[in-house]
Structure formats: structure tokens, C-alpha cells
Design an enzyme around this catalytic site. Structure first.
Site, short mmCIF file in Angstrom:
data_model
loop_
_atom_site.label_atom_id
_atom_site.label_comp_id
_atom_site.label_asym_id
_atom_site.label_seq_id
_atom_site.Cartn_x
_atom_site.Cartn_y
_atom_site.Cartn_z
N GLU A 177 -102.93 0.71 -148.70
CA GLU A 177 -102.59 1.48 -149.91
C GLU A 177 -103.81 2.07 -150.59
OE1 GLU A 177 -100.12 -1.08 -152.35
OE2 GLU A 177 -98.34 -0.55 -151.22
N GLU A 376 -94.29 -1.60 -144.98
CA GLU A 376 -93.85 -2.44 -146.08
C GLU A 376 -92.62 -1.81 -146.71
OE1 GLU A 376 -96.69 -3.53 -149.17
OE2 GLU A 376 -98.30 -3.69 -147.69
P1 P53 Z 1 -96.03 -7.10 -155.44
C1 P53 Z 1 -98.27 -1.73 -156.51
C2 P53 Z 1 -97.42 -0.70 -156.18
C3 P53 Z 1 -96.92 -0.63 -154.89
C4 P53 Z 1 -97.27 -1.58 -153.94
O1 P53 Z 1 -96.14 -5.82 -154.47
C5 P53 Z 1 -98.14 -2.58 -154.26
C6 P53 Z 1 -98.63 -2.68 -155.55
C7 P53 Z 1 -99.50 -3.81 -155.93
O2 P53 Z 1 -98.77 -4.67 -156.75
O3 P53 Z 1 -98.58 -3.47 -153.36
C8 P53 Z 1 -98.05 -3.59 -152.07
O4 P53 Z 1 -96.59 -8.26 -154.66
C9 P53 Z 1 -99.10 -4.35 -151.31
C10 P53 Z 1 -98.77 -5.79 -151.09
C11 P53 Z 1 -97.89 -6.27 -152.22
C12 P53 Z 1 -96.57 -5.52 -152.14
O5 P53 Z 1 -96.79 -4.12 -152.20
O6 P53 Z 1 -96.86 -6.73 -156.62
O7 P53 Z 1 -99.53 -3.75 -150.12
O8 P53 Z 1 -99.98 -6.50 -150.97
O9 P53 Z 1 -97.67 -7.64 -152.23
C13 P53 Z 1 -95.56 -5.89 -153.20
O10 P53 Z 1 -94.60 -7.27 -155.74
#
Ligand code: P53
Length: 479
Positions: A177, A376
Site C-alpha cells: 500500500e 487483500e
Molecule cells: P486494519 C488503511 C486503509 C486501507 C488499508 O486494515 C489499510 C489501512 C491501514 O489501517 O491497511 C491494509 O487492520 C493493510 C493491512 C491491514 C488491512 O488493510 O486497519 O495492508 O496491513 O491490516 C486492514 O483493519
């Protein structure tokens, strides 16, 4: 050319080292930026402390102790039928400080064993080099990615693991990201992406962000080039967070704001996939007196290091409105954000928009003409364990089902080429944004709470059996 999910489609799941491994000091591992981040909560940001403080709780230190459970966990993934498993290599297991000459053999051995375990079940590892992690020593001594020398340290790390796992790993991604740092008012994102620990209102943060991002992009392109020399079979991709920006209304100024916001957030894709900065960013730098150190040599490197595929995360769409006080479109995200009245949201306020995934797939295909991998996707939600030890997570199933359907529509009706789908947090882990355990994404439940208490016992949720069937039928039975 077929317009259906390919037979060798990479169904699987995704995690990141610091969010599940734990064992933060085992076998010579050094501290990373993730090891100085405290736990936050919904709406309460995590703090980055100056070193590890005895009176603070750092959820990533132990995480779910995958370091000592990986054999059992991979066995569970294989039971679901995983064809792939996306994780990252913790840079600090290999180079504990980041700037040493020689790697840490014990750290390398851990990943030898982890990848061997995956191959035992025919699971293809998909490896991110830098997933929200940089050695803490590089943050303290060099100020993170603001310093050009960090490129060399990263390349030493990348070269070491490319050579070591030359025959174990085929799919790689450089920076997780990478475009999230455009929201440079969020201290947490700046720190995790680039190791820039700044105050939110630091007047230099915009310039520093563009500088750090440039050095990361050069490092990424160099890694692609070197990786292909080490093994021409390697597929090396980038990784973007994609949250398409919709205009709040059909007012032309709102539509134009949405277009500009897309440019400010996704130019990274142009550099990775087209090997050059888009003209709108060059013009933006010029018009705003931003003069990142971009050399003629760097521009050659960017051209030579074009990625093989585009990996991206998709959780939600975003909605923006025109901002009168921001005529030059210094888009950073939150201040222009609007609620979308057509969408419901998760427990953590993230909009739920499956069509946004189809939109994103189309947008990326139109711009970059590269294979796409959804690395993801998922729903962070609270789970309840019944007295019988069951987790009835129908909300998660319905989220994933709708998103897989949207992916199928993009493949079948829009002709988009997608090579894999690895939903996020296939086993419950520490949330990146909040540091919580209770924001769960997994098919596998882990008994551990937000304070770090629990037995770490693993339980199969209803979604475990549902996803097993999806994979078994190659996506034709979404139940
Ligand atoms: P969490 C922000 C916006 C979009 C994705 O996020 C993001 C984030 C960071 O918070 O992170 C990605 O755990 C990232 C992972 C993360 C996952 O999305 O905040 O690549 O490491 O855990 C989900 O709910």
C-alpha cells in the site's frame, strides 16, 4: 483468452509478518517501527513511542505467535484448499538494524522452513518485501525513507532474500500500500509506509512524503530489475490500496475533485507500471514549489523496473466533495471525505461496496494493461464464540460472497485479467490501523483479546467451511 476464473487461479489468504508472527526478539530479530506502536481502538489512533516503553502495551510484540504456530496454521490453510499464501518477510529478522553488511542466518532459516511448509501442501507463497515495516534503527538514524541511503539498505535486503528463496518463491511484491502515505496527515500511515515520524501538522510533511515515496519507488524499480536477473521466472508486482473516489454529487466541481483525488492517490501505479511520473504530477510539483530529488538516473531506473503485475487491496470506496480552501488539490483524504448515503458500513465505519471492487478492477485494467491480483479484501468485524465453540460469521460470508461475485463479473463481463484472490487476515491477527485483536477478518478464530490475554487456541469459523467450498469449485459455488 478465456472469460472465466482460470484453472490455476491463486485462491488463498493474506497476512503480514508484524501482524501475526510475534516473537519480536527471537533469534536475533531487531525492532521495527511496528514494535514501537501501541494499541489504539476504534477512532483512537495508535501511538508511536520513542523506543519501547516499559509501561506501554505493544500488541505486535506477541501478535498471535505465528512464529511458533505456523505448522499448524498452514495445515489449516491447506484444509481450506489454499493454492497460495501471501505474507511478508520481516526485514528486521534478516537485517536486525537495517544497515549491517551481513544478514542474520537464523532469520533466513525461519523463512526457509515456512516456505518449505507451504510447498509441502502445494501452497504458493506470495511475498511482500516491505509490509508497513522498516527497521526502527533506520527510522532513528536516517529518518526513514527521506534518506537516499535507505535505498541501498533495502536493495541489500531484497537481493539477499531473492537469492536465498530463488526456488521457493515466485511471486513478490515490493511495498505494501505504497500510496497510503498520500494521507500524510495520518501519522500512523507515514510512519509505517516510510518511517517518517512527524507531527500531523508538520509543514514539511507533504514535501517529505513525496521525497520518501520517490526513493521507495526507485528502490522498488531496482528490486524488480535485480529480481529478474536473479530469476527470470520471478513475477514481481507493486501493491496499491485501491479505494475509488466517487464524487459526492453530480456538481461539476465535485466530479472534478474526485478526478483530482484519483490522480493524487494513484500516480504511484503509473510509476510502477508505466515507468514514469504522469504529467499531472510533474505539473503539480512545479506549480506548488515541490522539488523532490529526482535525478535523470532515477528516471532510467524507473523505466527499467516496470512491474509484472498489480497487486492491490480493496476494502471500500470513498466519496469526496469539492473543497473551496484547497484550490490546488493537495488531496490528503480525510478532510474531503463524505458519507455515502447509498452504502452501509462495517462496525469500524468502513463503507461496504462490492461494486466498487468491479469498478477498481476495470479502472486498473484500463490504465495499466497488466494482470491484477486482489491481495487483500475483507470485513473487520467482532466475532462471538458460542458455548459449543462455534463462530457463526454469516456477515463475513455475505461480504466476501458479494465481493467474489463482483470479481467474477469483472472477469466474465468486463474481460479483466485477475490471477489471484487472497482475502485479508485469513487467520485473525492484530489490526494495522487500531492494534486491536477484536477487529477480526479471519476464517480461523484466534483466542486472544485486545490486551494480549488468551490461549491462542485456533477455531474454525463458519466462513472456513464456506471458503473451502468456494475454492473447491473454483468460485462457481458461492453458496
Ligand atoms: P486494519 C488503511 C486503509 C486501507 C488499508 O486494515 C489499510 C489501512 C491501514 O489501517 O491497511 C491494509 O487492520 C493493510 C493491512 C491491514 C488491512 O488493510 O486497519 O495492508 O496491513 O491490516 C486492514 O483493519
Amino acid at each position: 483468452m478465456t472469460y472465466s476464473i482460470p484453472k490455476d487461479f491463486l485462491w488463498g489468504g493474506a497476512v503480514a509478518a508484524h501482524q501475526l508472527e510475534g516473537a519480536w526478539q527471537a533469534d536475533g530479530k531487531g525492532p521495527s517501527i511496528a514494535d514501537v506502536m501501541t494499541a489504539g481502538a476504534n477512532g483512537i489512533p495508535r501511538q508511536i513511542t520513542d523506543g519501547v516503553k516499559a509501561d506501554k502495551f505493544y500488541p505486535n510484540h506477541e501478535a498471535i505467535d505465528f512464529y511458533h504456530h505456523y505448522k499448524d496454521d498452514i495445515k489449516l490453510f491447506s484444509e481450506m484448499g489454499f493454492k497460495s499464501f501471501r505474507t511478508s518477510i520481516a526485514w528486521t529478522r534478516i537485517f536486525p538494524q537495517g544497515d549491517e553488511e551481513q544478514p542474520n542466518e537464523a532469520g533466513l532459516r525461519f523463512y526457509d522452513e515456512l516456505f518449505a511448509e507451504c510447498h509441502k501442501y502445494g501452497i504458493e507463497p506470495i511475498i511482500t518485501l516491505a509490509h508497513f515495516e522498516i527497521p526502527y534503527h533506520l527510522v532513528k538514524k536516517y529518518g526513514g525513507w527521506r534518506d537516499r541511503r535507505v535505498i541501498d539498505f533495502f536493495i541489500r535486503f531484497a537481493t539477499t532474500v531473492f537469492k536465498r528463496y530463488k526456488n521457493q518463491v515466485k511471486y513478490w511484491m515490493t511495498f505494501n500500500e505504497i500510496n497510503n502515505q498520500t494521507n500524510y496527515k495520518e501519522q500512523f500511515l507515514m510512519a509505517t509506509d516510510s518511517g517518517l515520524v512527524l507531527e500531523p501538522d508538520d509543514p514539511e510533511s507533504e514535501a517529505l512524503m513525496y521525497q520518501a515515496a520517490h526513493y521507495e519507488l526507485v528502490a522498488s524499480a531496482l528490486a524488480v530489475k535485480i529480481g529478474h536477473e536473479i530469476n527470470p521466472e520471478f513475477k514481481i508486482g507493486c501493491m496499491l490500496n485501491v479505494s475509488p473516489l466517487y464524487p459526492a454529487t453530480c456538481k461539476p466541481a465535485d466530479a472534478f475533485q474526485a478526478l483530482k483525488a484519483m490522480q493524487r492517490r494513484y500516480w504511484f501505479g503509473d510509476v510502477h507500471a508505466l515507468g514514469r511520473y504522469p504529467r499531472h504530477m510533474e505539473a503539480f510539483f512545479k506549480a506548488n514549489g515541490l522539488r523532490p530529488d529526482i535525478t535523470a538516473e532515477d528516471r532510467v531506473v524507473l523505466k527499467e523496473g516496470i512491474v509484472d503485475y498489480i497487486g492491490f487491496s480493496y476494502y471500500n470506496s470513498s466519496t469526496v466533495a469539492a473543497q473551496e480552501n484547497n484550490p490546488e488539490f493537495h488531496f490528503v483524504g480525510s478532510e474531503a471525505a463524505q458519507e455515502n448515503p447509498y452504502l452501509t458500513t462495517s462496525d469500524w465505519g468502513w463503507p461496504i461496496d462490492p461494486l466498487g471492487l468491479r469498478y477498481s478492477l476495470n479502472w486498473l485494467a484500463d490504465h495499466y494493461h497488466k494482470p491484477l491480483m486482489i491481495v487483500e479484501n475483507g470485513l473487520g468485524a467482532k466475532d462471538e464464540v458460542t458455548a459449543e465453540g462455534k463462530i457463526h460469521d454469516d456477515y463475513r460470508i455475505s461480504y466476501l460472497k458479494a465481493h467474489i461475485q463482483a470479481m467474477k463479473d469483472a472477469i466474465e463481463k468486463d474481460g479483466v485479467s485477475v490471477i489471484g484472490y487472497t482475502p485479508w487476515g485469513c487467520i485473525d491477527l492484530v489490526s494495522a490501523g487500531t492494534g486491536q485483536m477484536s477487529k477480526r477478518y479471519g476464517f480461523i478464530y484466534v483466542d486472544r483479546d485486545d490486551k494480549g490475554n488468551g490461549s491462542d487456541k485456533r477455531l474454525k469459523k463458519d466462513s472456513f467451511y464456506w471458503y473451502q467450498k468456494v475454492i473447491k469449485t473454483n468460485g462457481s459455488d458461492l453458496g
